[in-house]
Design a protein around this motif. Structure first.
Motif, PDB file in Angstrom:
ATOM      1  N   GLU A 154      -4.795  11.608  -1.509  1.00  0.00           N
ATOM      2  CA  GLU A 154      -5.732  10.803  -0.673  1.00  0.00           C
ATOM      3  C   GLU A 154      -6.117   9.452  -1.252  1.00  0.00           C
ATOM      4  O   GLU A 154      -6.120   9.124  -2.204  1.00  0.00           O
ATOM      5  N   SER A 155      -6.601   8.420  -0.187  1.00  0.00           N
ATOM      6  CA  SER A 155      -6.862   7.394  -0.198  1.00  0.00           C
ATOM      7  C   SER A 155      -8.759   7.176  -0.075  1.00  0.00           C
ATOM      8  O   SER A 155      -9.058   7.791   0.843  1.00  0.00           O
ATOM      9  N   GLN A 156      -9.291   6.266  -0.867  1.00  0.00           N
ATOM     10  CA  GLN A 156     -10.566   5.895  -0.547  1.00  0.00           C
ATOM     11  C   GLN A 156     -10.807   4.494  -0.774  1.00  0.00           C
ATOM     12  O   GLN A 156     -10.563   4.030  -1.679  1.00  0.00           O
TER      13      GLN A 156
ATOM     14  N   SER B 187      -0.064   1.676  -8.219  1.00  0.00           N
ATOM     15  CA  SER B 187      -0.372   3.004  -7.382  1.00  0.00           C
ATOM     16  C   SER B 187       0.597   3.122  -6.219  1.00  0.00           C
ATOM     17  O   SER B 187       1.137   4.398  -6.216  1.00  0.00           O
TER      18      SER B 187
ATOM     19  N   ARG C 218      -7.307   9.504 -10.549  1.00  0.00           N
ATOM     20  CA  ARG C 218      -7.098   7.903  -9.771  1.00  0.00           C
ATOM     21  C   ARG C 218      -5.907   7.822 -10.220  1.00  0.00           C
ATOM     22  O   ARG C 218      -5.410   7.428 -11.583  1.00  0.00           O
TER      23      ARG C 218
ATOM     24  N   GLU D  27       1.063   3.953   1.478  1.00  0.00           N
ATOM     25  CA  GLU D  27       1.366   4.633   2.879  1.00  0.00           C
ATOM     26  C   GLU D  27       2.218   3.744   3.522  1.00  0.00           C
ATOM     27  O   GLU D  27       2.922   4.385   4.566  1.00  0.00           O
TER      28      GLU D  27
ATOM     29  N   VAL E  33       2.647   6.453  -6.182  1.00  0.00           N
ATOM     30  CA  VAL E  33       2.515   7.404  -5.070  1.00  0.00           C
ATOM     31  C   VAL E  33       4.110   7.919  -4.600  1.00  0.00           C
ATOM     32  O   VAL E  33       4.260   8.993  -4.466  1.00  0.00           O
TER      33      VAL E  33
ATOM     34  N   LEU F  25       0.854  -1.072   0.078  1.00  0.00           N
ATOM     35  CA  LEU F  25      -0.142  -0.002   0.043  1.00  0.00           C
ATOM     36  C   LEU F  25       0.802   1.293   0.026  1.00  0.00           C
ATOM     37  O   LEU F  25       1.973   1.430   0.721  1.00  0.00           O
TER      38      LEU F  25
ATOM     39  N   GLN G  27      -9.429   0.960  -1.467  1.00  0.00           N
ATOM     40  CA  GLN G  27      -8.163   0.457  -2.040  1.00  0.00           C
ATOM     41  C   GLN G  27      -7.841   1.586  -3.137  1.00  0.00           C
ATOM     42  O   GLN G  27      -6.725   1.295  -3.814  1.00  0.00           O
ATOM     43  N   ASP G  28      -8.423   2.654  -3.398  1.00  0.00           N
ATOM     44  CA  ASP G  28      -8.190   3.475  -4.610  1.00  0.00           C
ATOM     45  C   ASP G  28      -7.354   4.644  -4.157  1.00  0.00           C
ATOM     46  O   ASP G  28      -7.656   5.310  -3.043  1.00  0.00           O
ATOM     47  N   TRP G  29      -6.408   5.259  -4.752  1.00  0.00           N
ATOM     48  CA  TRP G  29      -5.792   6.220  -4.365  1.00  0.00           C
ATOM     49  C   TRP G  29      -5.968   7.506  -5.671  1.00  0.00           C
ATOM     50  O   TRP G  29      -5.880   7.215  -6.712  1.00  0.00           O
ATOM     51  N   TYR G  30      -5.911   8.844  -5.071  1.00  0.00           N
ATOM     52  CA  TYR G  30      -6.401   9.630  -6.051  1.00  0.00           C
ATOM     53  C   TYR G  30      -5.288  11.033  -5.697  1.00  0.00           C
ATOM     54  O   TYR G  30      -4.866  11.304  -4.712  1.00  0.00           O
TER      55      TYR G  30
END
Length: 336
Positions: free
Chosen positions: A189-191, A150, A211, A118, A154, A116, A193-196
């Motif tokens: 930001e994450s929502q 992703s 996305r 982060e 990041v 992930l 499992q999706d990162w934006y």
């Protein structure tokens, strides 16, 4: 002349001895000099502590200290190579351990967590995985969890944020077309499992949300950003409505509404009266506002069996065709 380390007090010596055993277990094999640097002691003090450890233990049923009741080390490595290797751990070996299968499951979960964004480059997670592997009753199976795009993206975006540089990438837009974008990154930001990425898009000359898994050929540029987060208004909601959005009517369980709140425009009364309205499992008719059918498909897939598209007809057909195509792939695989 180098100053010799002071002799530790009795209380400090006790704390040191209590710390020495887990330190040696974690490292399996460590030199006397490495241990001395770690604890801030002289090599002589480390050797004395290790020798004391080998005459320490827990008495067995006979209440006498026999060979199996004491800590032991590899004396050859200790005397010839100045290395400390524990070969017998008193009482610790009798404590409950994870089976190889349990350790494998936990390691797989930690590997997924490490991928992930982060947790990228987290040394803590790597250390926990190593301890699980060493502490299991037998060797866990070899596992590998692939890194998501992703997570890779990041790292690039965070580097650009820190340096104040723009990022460039190709992006699949709402209609499925690919466009080249130059963006001043503002926030990640994450929502679920999706990162934006929220950023100032030079193509649209406005703040936009992207996305990460719809980006390709992402790279950090040398161009200085024109706008920073303090210079523009960054949206607080995940979904920002626009004039091109469409309303879709769905039948959805009331318990799901908080999970899709960003898209809900209105909720009609549940059929069945007040009892149904109070039942979190009751179905209600809701109106959702979405940018395109792709988002609707993802929303339905994320809550299988809990959302039914009622209209308009083209939205219902789009979801039905998408589901049928997926089912056909399963049948094709099963038939082959």
């Amino acid at each position: 002349m180098a100053k010799r380390p002071a002799a530790p007090r009795a209380q400090d010596k006790l704390i040191f001895l209590l710390s020495l055993v887990p330190y040696l277990i974690d490292r399996e094999r460590v030199t006397v000099d490495e241990a001395a640097r770690h604890f801030g002691l002289s090599p002589r003090q480390i050797r004395e502590a290790v020798e004391l450890l080998t005459v320490s233990g827990v008495p067995g049923d006979t209440r006498q200290y026999l060979a199996g009741d004491l800590f032991d080390i590899d004396w050859g490595s200790f005397e010839e190579d100045d290395e400390i290797v524990l070969t017998h751990r008193v009482a610790l070996d009798d404590s409950p351990r994870f089976s190889a299968r349990e350790a494998s499951a936990l390691i797989a979960g930690l590997q997924s967590l490490q991928r992930l964004p982060e947790f990228v480059d987290s040394d803590v997670i790597g250390g926990v995985m190593a301890k699980l592997a060493r502490g299991a009753s037998s060797a866990p199976g070899q596992l590998a969890v692939t890194e998501s795009y992703s997570a890779h993206a990041v790292g690039i975006i965070r580097s650009a944020l820190a340096a104040g540089h723009s990022v460039a990438f190709d992006y699949v837009d709402a209609s499925g077309a690919t466009e080249a974008r130059l963006v001043d990154p503002l926030r990640l930001e994450s929502q679920d499992q999706d990162w934006y990425l929220y950023g100032w898009c030079h193509l649209r000359e406005a703040t936009r949300r992207f996305r990460l898994d719809r980006m390709t050929v992402l790279r950090e540029t040398d161009a200085e950003v024109v706008f920073r987060e303090a210079d523009v208004v960054v949206p607080t909601a995940l979904f920002e409505p626009s004039d091109s959005d469409r309303n879709v009517t769905v039948l959805v369980r009331r318990s799901v509404l908080p999970l899709i709140d960003d898209y809900v425009v209105a909720v009609d009364s549940a059929p069945g009266g007040s009892a149904a309205r109070e039942d979190s499992d009751a179905e209600v008719t809701a109106t959702l506002r979405l940018a395109h059918h792709h988002g609707l498909k993802r929303l339905v897939a994320a809550h299988p069996g809990l959302i039914t598209v009622l209209g308009p007809a083209d939205a219902r057909d789009a979801v039905a065709d998408w589901a049928a195509a997926g089912l056909a792939q399963y049948r094709k695989t099963s038939g082959s």
